[in-house]
Write an enzyme that holds these catalytic residues in place. Structure first.
Site, PDB file in Angstrom:
ATOM      1  N   SER A   1      -7.877   8.917  -7.159  1.00 41.42           N
ATOM      2  CA  SER A   1      -7.745  10.346  -6.872  1.00 41.42           C
ATOM      3  C   SER A   1      -8.624  10.835  -5.722  1.00 41.42           C
ATOM      4  CB  SER A   1      -7.999  11.169  -8.146  1.00 41.42           C
ATOM      5  OG  SER A   1      -7.018  10.862  -9.115  1.00 41.42           O
TER       6      SER A   1
ATOM      7  N   GLU B   1      -2.845  -1.611 -11.982  1.00 38.93           N
ATOM      8  CA  GLU B   1      -1.417  -1.570 -12.354  1.00 38.93           C
ATOM      9  C   GLU B   1      -0.857  -2.977 -12.514  1.00 38.93           C
ATOM     10  OE1 GLU B   1      -0.236   1.053  -9.204  1.00 38.93           O
ATOM     11  OE2 GLU B   1      -1.303   2.686 -10.187  1.00 38.93           O
TER      12      GLU B   1
ATOM     13  N   GLY C   1      -4.384   5.870  -2.967  1.00 37.44           N
ATOM     14  CA  GLY C   1      -2.990   5.741  -3.385  1.00 37.44           C
ATOM     15  C   GLY C   1      -2.201   6.974  -2.976  1.00 37.44           C
ATOM     16  N   GLY C   2      -2.046   7.911  -3.915  1.00 36.04           N
ATOM     17  CA  GLY C   2      -1.218   9.106  -3.720  1.00 36.04           C
ATOM     18  C   GLY C   2      -1.420   9.803  -2.383  1.00 36.04           C
TER      19      GLY C   2
ATOM     20  N   HIS D   1      -5.249  -5.216  -8.849  1.00 37.31           N
ATOM     21  CA  HIS D   1      -5.129  -3.770  -9.052  1.00 37.31           C
ATOM     22  C   HIS D   1      -4.839  -3.491 -10.530  1.00 37.31           C
ATOM     23  CE1 HIS D   1      -3.540   0.292  -8.896  1.00 37.31           C
ATOM     24  NE2 HIS D   1      -4.233   0.422  -7.782  1.00 37.31           N
TER      25      HIS D   1
ATOM     26  N   GLY E   1      -4.433   7.915  -9.990  1.00 32.22           N
ATOM     27  CA  GLY E   1      -3.200   8.703 -10.035  1.00 32.22           C
ATOM     28  C   GLY E   1      -3.253   9.905 -10.965  1.00 32.22           C
TER      29      GLY E   1
ATOM     30  N   GLU F   1     -12.418   0.997  -9.095  1.00 28.05           N
ATOM     31  CA  GLU F   1     -11.354   1.954  -9.398  1.00 28.05           C
ATOM     32  C   GLU F   1     -11.311   2.207 -10.904  1.00 28.05           C
ATOM     33  OE1 GLU F   1      -8.211   2.254  -6.147  1.00 28.05           O
ATOM     34  OE2 GLU F   1      -7.542   0.723  -7.536  1.00 28.05           O
TER      35      GLU F   1
ATOM     36  N   ASN G   1      -2.950   2.348  -0.207  1.00 26.72           N
ATOM     37  CA  ASN G   1      -2.131   1.563  -1.128  1.00 26.72           C
ATOM     38  C   ASN G   1      -0.871   2.385  -1.408  1.00 26.72           C
ATOM     39  OD1 ASN G   1      -0.998   0.100  -3.179  1.00 26.72           O
ATOM     40  ND2 ASN G   1      -2.622   0.514  -4.691  1.00 26.72           N
ATOM     41  N   TRP G   2       0.202   2.011  -0.726  1.00 28.61           N
ATOM     42  CA  TRP G   2       1.446   2.793  -0.871  1.00 28.61           C
ATOM     43  C   TRP G   2       2.137   2.523  -2.202  1.00 28.61           C
ATOM     44  CZ3 TRP G   2       4.508   2.385   4.459  1.00 28.61           C
ATOM     45  CH2 TRP G   2       3.794   3.086   5.438  1.00 28.61           C
ATOM     46  N   LYS G   3       1.700   1.496  -2.920  1.00 26.45           N
ATOM     47  CA  LYS G   3       2.368   1.106  -4.178  1.00 26.45           C
ATOM     48  C   LYS G   3       3.863   0.905  -3.905  1.00 26.45           C
ATOM     49  CE  LYS G   3      -1.369   3.335  -6.564  1.00 26.45           C
ATOM     50  NZ  LYS G   3      -1.880   3.958  -7.769  1.00 26.45           N
TER      51      LYS G   3
HETATM   52  P1  PGA Z   1      -4.712   7.214  -6.393  1.00 25.74           P
HETATM   53  O1  PGA Z   1      -4.527   5.597  -6.491  1.00 25.74           O
HETATM   54  O2  PGA Z   1      -5.432   7.467  -5.094  1.00 25.74           O
HETATM   55  O3  PGA Z   1      -3.304   7.740  -6.394  1.00 25.74           O
HETATM   56  O4  PGA Z   1      -5.497   7.624  -7.559  1.00 25.74           O
HETATM   57  C1  PGA Z   1      -5.548   4.740  -6.152  1.00 25.74           C
HETATM   58  C2  PGA Z   1      -5.137   3.322  -6.395  1.00 25.74           C
HETATM   59  O5  PGA Z   1      -4.389   3.069  -7.348  1.00 25.74           O
HETATM   60  O6  PGA Z   1      -5.542   2.401  -5.654  1.00 25.74           O
END
Ligand code: PGA
Length: 234
Positions: free
Chosen positions: A194, A100, A215-216, A98, A162, A156, A8-10
């Site tokens: 994470s 966010e 994500g990250g 998600h 994050g 999640e 997930n590149w956001k």
């Molecule tokens: P993260 O994000 O790996 O940076 O914690 C995961 C996500 O939001 O899907």
């Protein structure tokens, strides 16, 4: 079933050039890995270019997904992108709900439910993100058992997204089993929050998830490929 690893590149990276670079480095890195399904979810705007790259010579088995969709197929909905369009542009998966989106864009479980239905109707595989059993139940409300089988769930926990503080294996395993109790033994459930090259394997081997939502670490091709390699060795 192959484990699923979803990037997930956001809202990253900032330029098309860097998006292509990142995609191609990952593509190269996973070229010979056949036992893991890798899905890249970039910002909408990069999808057509990356699709061309994905299907170009040397295609390393990367599939594309989007990070969101709207629930109608077309019409006067300024700024939205439909599941129909995403399918048409070559997406196989779509992330829905998600945390966010729920937090910053006030997406409710009712909206998430509509998006899931639209994705299913357009033959896109939804990845439903949840941080509680309540969100599982409300998100899937009224969707048939047959259709639910096509949905991937990503557990999640908000505190882990994050933050660099992943969920403990025991707590994640407990949630995995609780969700599985509702959806049945064959459900595909991922962990996200994470994930890094050090903890990735444990979420699959010890907590028994079928894959990871990342994500990250997915923005760092070296780390991301490392995670995929580790999972491929399980
Ligand atoms: P993260 O994000 O790996 O940076 O914690 C995961 C996500 O939001 O899907």
């Amino acid at each position: 079933m192959k484990p699923l690893i979803i990037a997930n590149w956001k809202m990253n990276p900032q330029t098309l050039t860097n998006a292509k670079k990142l995609f191609n480095v990952v593509k190269k890195g996973v070229k010979n890995i056949k036992n893991v399904e890798v899905i890249i979810c970039p910002p909408f705007i990069y999808l057509p270019t990356l699709r061309a790259s994905a299907f170009a010579k040397g295609y390393g088995g990367l599939a594309l997904g989007s990070q969101n969709c709207f629930w109608e197929d077309e019409g006067a909905f300024t700024g939205e992108i439909s599941s129909f369009m995403l399918k048409n542009i070559g997406c196989k998966y779509v992330i829905v709900g998600h945390s966010e989106r729920r937090r910053y864009f006030k997406e409710t479980c009712v909206m998430v439910n509509k998006k899931l239905r639209a994705a299913l109707a357009n033959n896109l595989k939804p990845i439903l993100c949840v941080d509680s059993i309540n969100q599982v139940k409300r998100g899937l409300k009224g969707i048939s058992k047959k259709e639910i089988k096509k949905i991937v769930i990503a557990y999640e926990p908000i505190f882990a997204i994050g933050t660099g503080k992943a969920c403990s294996i025991s707590k994640a395993k407990e949630m995995n089993f609780s969700i599985r109790k509702i959806l049945g033994e064959t459900a595909t459930i991922l962990y996200g929050g994470s994930v890094n090259p050090k903890n990735a394997k444990d979420f699959i081997e010890k907590a028994q998830f079928q894959g990871l939502l990342i994500g990250g670490a997915s923005l760092n091709p070296k780390e991301f490929v490392k995670i995929i390699k580790k999972v491929s060795q399980i």
